[in-house]
Design an enzyme around this catalytic site. Structure first.
Site, PDB file in Angstrom:
ATOM      1  N   ASP A 169      -2.733   2.379  -6.090  1.00 21.38           N
ATOM      2  CA  ASP A 169      -1.737   2.469  -5.024  1.00 21.38           C
ATOM      3  C   ASP A 169      -1.691   1.272  -4.091  1.00 21.38           C
ATOM      4  O   ASP A 169      -0.978   1.306  -3.084  1.00 21.38           O
ATOM      5  CB  ASP A 169      -1.957   3.748  -4.209  1.00 21.38           C
ATOM      6  CG  ASP A 169      -3.344   3.811  -3.592  1.00 21.38           C
ATOM      7  OD1 ASP A 169      -4.206   3.011  -3.980  1.00 21.38           O
ATOM      8  OD2 ASP A 169      -3.563   4.671  -2.725  1.00 21.38           O
ATOM      9  N   GLU A 170      -2.428   0.205  -4.390  1.00 19.66           N
ATOM     10  CA  GLU A 170      -2.345  -0.963  -3.521  1.00 19.66           C
ATOM     11  C   GLU A 170      -2.671  -2.238  -4.287  1.00 19.66           C
ATOM     12  O   GLU A 170      -3.437  -2.230  -5.243  1.00 19.66           O
ATOM     13  CB  GLU A 170      -3.235  -0.827  -2.289  1.00 19.66           C
ATOM     14  CG  GLU A 170      -4.700  -0.640  -2.572  1.00 19.66           C
ATOM     15  CD  GLU A 170      -5.527  -0.572  -1.302  1.00 19.66           C
ATOM     16  OE1 GLU A 170      -5.249  -1.334  -0.354  1.00 19.66           O
ATOM     17  OE2 GLU A 170      -6.464   0.237  -1.262  1.00 19.66           O
ATOM     18  N   ASP A 200       0.851  -1.188   0.000  1.00 21.14           N
ATOM     19  CA  ASP A 200       0.000   0.000   0.000  1.00 21.14           C
ATOM     20  C   ASP A 200       0.888   1.239   0.000  1.00 21.14           C
ATOM     21  O   ASP A 200       1.611   1.504   0.958  1.00 21.14           O
ATOM     22  CB  ASP A 200      -0.894  -0.015   1.241  1.00 21.14           C
ATOM     23  CG  ASP A 200      -2.001   1.034   1.183  1.00 21.14           C
ATOM     24  OD1 ASP A 200      -2.064   1.778   0.180  1.00 21.14           O
ATOM     25  OD2 ASP A 200      -2.794   1.093   2.130  1.00 21.14           O
TER      26      ASP A 200
END
Length: 234
Positions: A121-122, A31
């Site tokens: 983003d993860e 993350d």
């Protein structure tokens, strides 16, 4: 509503099935910390240390993400822009550039093809049988974090466990720049004390309903019958 119910039931069924899961699996949740805002800070050094939010500043705008300087004022994603400006009048809003963020997203297929992106983003990585033959998932997580820092000049947190639920929870525990492992023998005791609000997929509305039913953590959730939970949550 359907999605929320699906995630809530996922969290509930996890407790029922936890003991049956393959404890030999190695799952990493990567993350990026305040990704959009961190990219803007990296690309615009004059923003460093100042409260920054990515989103639309107009009356009906919403905060997409905020850097840690802004979070000190209580600003968070999905908050209305008006509320954010009230909490921090000096907040700097940036429109953001999704195409640019996509370009920056790291390519991690070097380790495994079993990747489940959640957003830019993860992502989850199943590294049980990884391409580099690295024995410990935590070592892979360390290597990925280091590459992100060196190649992108950005920071990521990582969680390691034997299922996605616990890996995602672990990545949140020591942010920013965190690394946390939840081993199989720790899982049940860890979940027992985990506040129900921290369960992945349990939103504010569901959490309030659970509290009214006397469900405040994993222990009290486990004590409920599956029939009762099905009646209450569909």
């Amino acid at each position: 509503m359907i999605a929320q119910k699906t995630f809530t039931i996922f969290a509930i069924l996890l407790l029922v099935k936890l003991a049956k899961m393959d404890e030999n699996r190695k799952i990493i949740h990567i993350d990026m910390d305040a990704f959009y805002a961190s990219v803007e800070e990296r690309d615009h050094p004059e923003l460093k240390g100042k409260p920054v939010a990515v989103g639309h500043a107009e009356k009906r705008g919403v905060v997409s993400t905020a850097n840690y300087a802004a979070r000190k004022y209580g600003i968070h994603s999905a908050m209305s822009s008006m509320k954010a400006m009230q909490l921090c009048p000096q907040l700097i809003f940036i429109e953001g550039n999704i195409a640019h963020y996509k370009e920056i997203s790291i390519q991690i297929h070097e380790y495994t093809d079993l990747i489940e992106p959640i957003s830019l983003d993860e992502a989850f990585l199943d590294v049980t049988h990884n391409k580099k033959g690295i024995d410990f998932a935590v070592d892979i997580a360390k290597e990925i974090k280091q590459r992100i820092r060196e190649e992108l000049n950005l920071v990521a947190s990582a969680g390691v466990s034997y299922n996605k639920f616990l890996a995602k929870i672990a990545s949140d525990l020591r942010k920013p720049d965190g690394l946390c492992t939840i081993h199989p023998e720790q899982a049940e005791s860890f979940i027992a004390t985990l506040p129900i609000e921290a369960f992945w997929g349990v939103g504010p509305v569901t959490a309030r309903k659970m509290h009214k039913l006397g469900i405040c953590n994993g222990k009290t959730l486990r004590e409920c019958s599956l029939d009762m939970l099905t009646r209450q949550f569909g």
